[in-house]
Design a protein around this motif. Sequence first.
Motif, PDB file in Angstrom:
ATOM      1  N   HIS A  25     -14.283  16.324   2.635  1.00 12.50           N
ATOM      2  CA  HIS A  25     -13.728  16.870   3.884  1.00 12.50           C
ATOM      3  C   HIS A  25     -14.754  17.706   4.657  1.00 12.50           C
ATOM      4  CE1 HIS A  25      -9.741  15.602   2.815  1.00 12.50           C
ATOM      5  NE2 HIS A  25      -9.652  16.396   1.785  1.00 12.50           N
ATOM      6  N   ASP A  90      -3.313  18.576  -0.086  1.00 13.24           N
ATOM      7  CA  ASP A  90      -4.514  17.742  -0.074  1.00 13.24           C
ATOM      8  C   ASP A  90      -4.642  17.016  -1.408  1.00 13.24           C
ATOM      9  OD1 ASP A  90      -6.949  16.647   0.641  1.00 13.24           O
ATOM     10  OD2 ASP A  90      -8.105  18.481   0.330  1.00 13.24           O
ATOM     11  N   VAL A  91      -5.069  15.770  -1.330  1.00 13.88           N
ATOM     12  CA  VAL A  91      -5.518  15.040  -2.527  1.00 13.88           C
ATOM     13  C   VAL A  91      -6.863  14.446  -2.151  1.00 13.88           C
ATOM     14  CG1 VAL A  91      -4.986  13.330  -4.292  1.00 13.88           C
ATOM     15  CG2 VAL A  91      -3.145  14.284  -2.917  1.00 13.88           C
ATOM     16  N   ALA A  92      -7.883  14.721  -2.902  1.00 14.73           N
ATOM     17  CA  ALA A  92      -9.221  14.209  -2.578  1.00 14.73           C
ATOM     18  C   ALA A  92      -9.922  13.819  -3.870  1.00 14.73           C
ATOM     19  CB  ALA A  92     -10.031  15.274  -1.843  1.00 14.73           C
ATOM     20  N   VAL A  93     -10.445  12.611  -3.889  1.00 13.75           N
ATOM     21  CA  VAL A  93     -11.056  12.061  -5.102  1.00 13.75           C
ATOM     22  C   VAL A  93     -12.378  11.395  -4.722  1.00 13.75           C
ATOM     23  CG1 VAL A  93     -10.758  10.355  -6.947  1.00 13.75           C
ATOM     24  CG2 VAL A  93      -8.792  11.705  -6.173  1.00 13.75           C
ATOM     25  N   ARG A  98     -11.684   6.536  -7.849  1.00 10.97           N
ATOM     26  CA  ARG A  98     -10.462   6.097  -7.160  1.00 10.97           C
ATOM     27  C   ARG A  98      -9.899   4.826  -7.778  1.00 10.97           C
ATOM     28  NH1 ARG A  98     -12.564   7.111  -0.946  1.00 10.97           N
ATOM     29  NH2 ARG A  98     -12.943   9.339  -1.268  1.00 10.97           N
ATOM     30  N   GLY A 100      -5.660   3.993  -8.264  1.00 14.33           N
ATOM     31  CA  GLY A 100      -4.474   4.363  -9.035  1.00 14.33           C
ATOM     32  C   GLY A 100      -4.271   5.856  -9.203  1.00 14.33           C
ATOM     33  N   VAL A 101      -5.244   6.667  -8.789  1.00 17.83           N
ATOM     34  CA  VAL A 101      -5.123   8.097  -9.103  1.00 17.83           C
ATOM     35  C   VAL A 101      -4.222   8.850  -8.120  1.00 17.83           C
ATOM     36  CG1 VAL A 101      -7.230   8.208 -10.463  1.00 17.83           C
ATOM     37  CG2 VAL A 101      -7.344   8.673  -8.015  1.00 17.83           C
ATOM     38  N   ARG A 103      -1.529   7.504  -6.830  1.00 20.31           N
ATOM     39  CA  ARG A 103      -0.195   7.158  -7.357  1.00 20.31           C
ATOM     40  C   ARG A 103       0.152   8.042  -8.573  1.00 20.31           C
ATOM     41  NH1 ARG A 103       3.672   3.395  -7.027  1.00 20.31           N
ATOM     42  NH2 ARG A 103       2.646   2.035  -5.530  1.00 20.31           N
ATOM     43  N   SER A 125      -0.748  13.031   6.611  1.00 17.97           N
ATOM     44  CA  SER A 125      -1.724  11.978   6.372  1.00 17.97           C
ATOM     45  C   SER A 125      -2.874  12.138   7.365  1.00 17.97           C
ATOM     46  CB  SER A 125      -1.035  10.618   6.554  1.00 17.97           C
ATOM     47  OG  SER A 125      -1.974   9.638   6.933  1.00 17.97           O
ATOM     48  N   VAL A 126      -4.108  12.078   6.837  1.00 21.16           N
ATOM     49  CA  VAL A 126      -5.286  12.106   7.717  1.00 21.16           C
ATOM     50  C   VAL A 126      -6.186  10.911   7.387  1.00 21.16           C
ATOM     51  CG1 VAL A 126      -5.261  14.619   8.038  1.00 21.16           C
ATOM     52  CG2 VAL A 126      -6.581  13.640   6.147  1.00 21.16           C
ATOM     53  N   TYR A 127      -7.211  10.716   8.195  1.00 22.08           N
ATOM     54  CA  TYR A 127      -8.198   9.637   7.995  1.00 22.08           C
ATOM     55  C   TYR A 127      -7.534   8.258   7.906  1.00 22.08           C
ATOM     56  CZ  TYR A 127     -10.799  13.615   5.949  1.00 22.08           C
ATOM     57  OH  TYR A 127     -11.372  14.818   5.677  1.00 22.08           O
ATOM     58  N   LEU A 132      -1.408   3.905   3.023  1.00 18.90           N
ATOM     59  CA  LEU A 132      -1.459   4.249   1.586  1.00 18.90           C
ATOM     60  C   LEU A 132      -0.245   5.097   1.204  1.00 18.90           C
ATOM     61  CD1 LEU A 132      -4.569   5.490  -0.372  1.00 18.90           C
ATOM     62  CD2 LEU A 132      -2.475   6.822  -0.447  1.00 18.90           C
ATOM     63  N   TRP A 133       0.075   6.091   2.021  1.00 21.07           N
ATOM     64  CA  TRP A 133       1.216   6.962   1.694  1.00 21.07           C
ATOM     65  C   TRP A 133       2.527   6.204   1.826  1.00 21.07           C
ATOM     66  CZ3 TRP A 133      -0.352  10.500  -1.242  1.00 21.07           C
ATOM     67  CH2 TRP A 133      -1.566  11.141  -1.031  1.00 21.07           C
ATOM     68  N   LEU A 136       3.294   4.579  -1.193  1.00 20.91           N
ATOM     69  CA  LEU A 136       3.787   5.510  -2.220  1.00 20.91           C
ATOM     70  C   LEU A 136       5.149   6.096  -1.847  1.00 20.91           C
ATOM     71  CD1 LEU A 136       0.436   7.301  -3.210  1.00 20.91           C
ATOM     72  CD2 LEU A 136       1.666   5.513  -4.451  1.00 20.91           C
TER      73      LEU A 136
HETATM   74  C1  LIG Z   1      -6.472   9.206  -0.796  1.00 18.38           C
HETATM   75  C2  LIG Z   1      -7.107   8.963  -2.157  1.00 18.38           C
HETATM   76  C3  LIG Z   1      -6.899  10.162  -3.054  1.00 18.38           C
HETATM   77  C4  LIG Z   1      -6.438   7.728  -2.759  1.00 18.38           C
HETATM   78  O1  LIG Z   1      -6.885   7.520  -4.089  1.00 18.38           O
HETATM   79  P1  LIG Z   1      -6.709   6.108  -4.808  1.00 18.38           P
HETATM   80  O2  LIG Z   1      -6.921   6.261  -6.257  1.00 18.38           O
HETATM   81  O3  LIG Z   1      -7.560   5.135  -4.086  1.00 18.38           O
HETATM   82  O4  LIG Z   1      -5.182   5.795  -4.489  1.00 18.38           O
HETATM   83  P2  LIG Z   1      -4.227   4.749  -5.263  1.00 18.38           P
HETATM   84  O5  LIG Z   1      -5.046   3.604  -5.779  1.00 18.38           O
HETATM   85  O6  LIG Z   1      -3.393   5.483  -6.228  1.00 18.38           O
HETATM   86  O7  LIG Z   1      -3.381   4.230  -4.025  1.00 18.38           O
HETATM   87  C5  LIG Z   1      -1.988   4.349  -3.941  1.00 18.38           C
HETATM   88  C6  LIG Z   1      -1.423   3.032  -3.445  1.00 18.38           C
HETATM   89  O8  LIG Z   1      -1.843   2.798  -2.093  1.00 18.38           O
HETATM   90  C7  LIG Z   1      -2.484   1.513  -2.014  1.00 18.38           C
HETATM   91  N1  LIG Z   1      -3.541   1.616  -1.000  1.00 18.38           N
HETATM   92  C8  LIG Z   1      -4.784   2.103  -1.130  1.00 18.38           C
HETATM   93  N2  LIG Z   1      -5.419   2.027   0.036  1.00 18.38           N
HETATM   94  C9  LIG Z   1      -4.575   1.484   0.911  1.00 18.38           C
HETATM   95  C10 LIG Z   1      -4.645   1.134   2.284  1.00 18.38           C
HETATM   96  N3  LIG Z   1      -5.760   1.352   3.005  1.00 18.38           N
HETATM   97  N4  LIG Z   1      -3.562   0.586   2.876  1.00 18.38           N
HETATM   98  C11 LIG Z   1      -2.429   0.362   2.169  1.00 18.38           C
HETATM   99  N5  LIG Z   1      -2.293   0.662   0.854  1.00 18.38           N
HETATM  100  C12 LIG Z   1      -3.367   1.215   0.253  1.00 18.38           C
HETATM  101  C13 LIG Z   1      -3.001   1.254  -3.408  1.00 18.38           C
HETATM  102  O9  LIG Z   1      -3.164  -0.137  -3.639  1.00 18.38           O
HETATM  103  C14 LIG Z   1      -1.901   1.853  -4.256  1.00 18.38           C
HETATM  104  O10 LIG Z   1      -0.789   0.981  -4.333  1.00 18.38           O
HETATM  105  P3  LIG Z   1      -0.429   0.248  -5.735  1.00 18.38           P
HETATM  106  O11 LIG Z   1      -0.405   1.339  -6.774  1.00 18.38           O
HETATM  107  O12 LIG Z   1       0.920  -0.326  -5.477  1.00 18.38           O
HETATM  108  O13 LIG Z   1      -1.524  -0.739  -5.938  1.00 18.38           O
HETATM  109  C15 LIG Z   1      -8.626   8.688  -2.018  1.00 18.38           C
HETATM  110  O14 LIG Z   1      -8.809   7.516  -1.283  1.00 18.38           O
HETATM  111  C16 LIG Z   1      -9.361   9.835  -1.319  1.00 18.38           C
HETATM  112  O15 LIG Z   1      -9.711  10.822  -1.938  1.00 18.38           O
HETATM  113  N6  LIG Z   1      -9.612   9.673  -0.015  1.00 18.38           N
HETATM  114  C17 LIG Z   1     -10.317  10.701   0.778  1.00 18.38           C
HETATM  115  C18 LIG Z   1      -9.457  11.922   1.018  1.00 18.38           C
HETATM  116  C19 LIG Z   1      -8.133  11.588   1.672  1.00 18.38           C
HETATM  117  O16 LIG Z   1      -8.054  10.780   2.593  1.00 18.38           O
HETATM  118  N7  LIG Z   1      -7.105  12.247   1.184  1.00 18.38           N
HETATM  119  C20 LIG Z   1      -5.765  12.097   1.709  1.00 18.38           C
HETATM  120  C21 LIG Z   1      -5.530  13.116   2.726  1.00 18.38           C
HETATM  121  S1  LIG Z   1      -3.877  13.010   3.351  1.00 18.38           S
END
Ligand SMILES: CC(C)(COP(=O)(O)OP(=O)(O)OC[C@H]1O[C@@H](n2cnc3c(N)ncnc32)[C@H](O)[C@@H]1OP(=O)(O)O)[C@@H](O)C(=O)NCCC(=O)NCCS
Length: 167
Positions: A25, A90-93, A98, A100-101, A103, A125-127, A132-133, A136
């Motif tokens: 970030h 915030d969740v940041a990895v 990355r 599944g984490v 989830r 939700s940002v970025y 993705l959310w 979930l």
């Molecule tokens: C956001 C973040 C923590 C996600 O981590 P991750 O381990 O990739 O997330 P997950 O794999 O658990 O994804 C959750 C679900 O969303 C899905 N997903 C991932 N990216 C996606 C996308 N661009 N569009 C739709 N679905 C998506 C995954 O497939 C997963 O679904 P599934 O379990 O049914 O397969 C990571 O990408 C990150 O740190 N990003 C930068 C910081 C950020 O943006 N934080 C969020 C701020 S709100």
Amino acid sequence: MSKPRWRRAHAADLEAIGAVAARIHPDLPERPEVLAEKMRLFPEGCRVLVAGHEIAGYGLAHPWMQHRVPPLDDFLERLPDAADCLYIHDVAVLPDARGGVARAYVAEIEQLALTSGIATLALVSVYGTRALWERLGFHPVAPDAALRDRLSSYGASATYMLRELAE
Ligand SMILES: CC(C)(COP(=O)(O)OP(=O)(O)OC[C@H]1O[C@@H](n2cnc3c(N)ncnc32)[C@H](O)[C@@H]1OP(=O)(O)O)[C@@H](O)C(=O)NCCC(=O)NCCS
């Protein structure tokens, strides 16, 4: 390397959390003392992702009120008496950990909410992470004027989202 796993964060993790935050970030910086306050007010909601011997991510959540968003880089002061959501601040990895984490983190926070008597999760939700959310279980909520104003500090794509939990 073994699969990354979430665990409760401790004060000793603050530096590592700050290092991940600075990498993920760079445009949304928060002071270490703002992070430390969240750990003090609601330690159960603060987790780190351990990958091997490294901390590769963090997730921060605390009780809050729906349709309200705490300002970035500022103190909460106290948690609301009648909190009606767990707000995921915030969740940041780091990229290598990355998959599944997010989830797994949300599943832990869901359990925490239910055991705290809270039936809704909230986040901003940002970025462009809205899809993705949604995956979930979160859905976007149209902001009123006050919320829209608050969201502006989170960047142009900021979207307020809620997820109701099954009892
Ligand atoms: C956001 C973040 C923590 C996600 O981590 P991750 O381990 O990739 O997330 P997950 O794999 O658990 O994804 C959750 C679900 O969303 C899905 N997903 C991932 N990216 C996606 C996308 N661009 N569009 C739709 N679905 C998506 C995954 O497939 C997963 O679904 P599934 O379990 O049914 O397969 C990571 O990408 C990150 O740190 N990003 C930068 C910081 C950020 O943006 N934080 C969020 C701020 S709100």
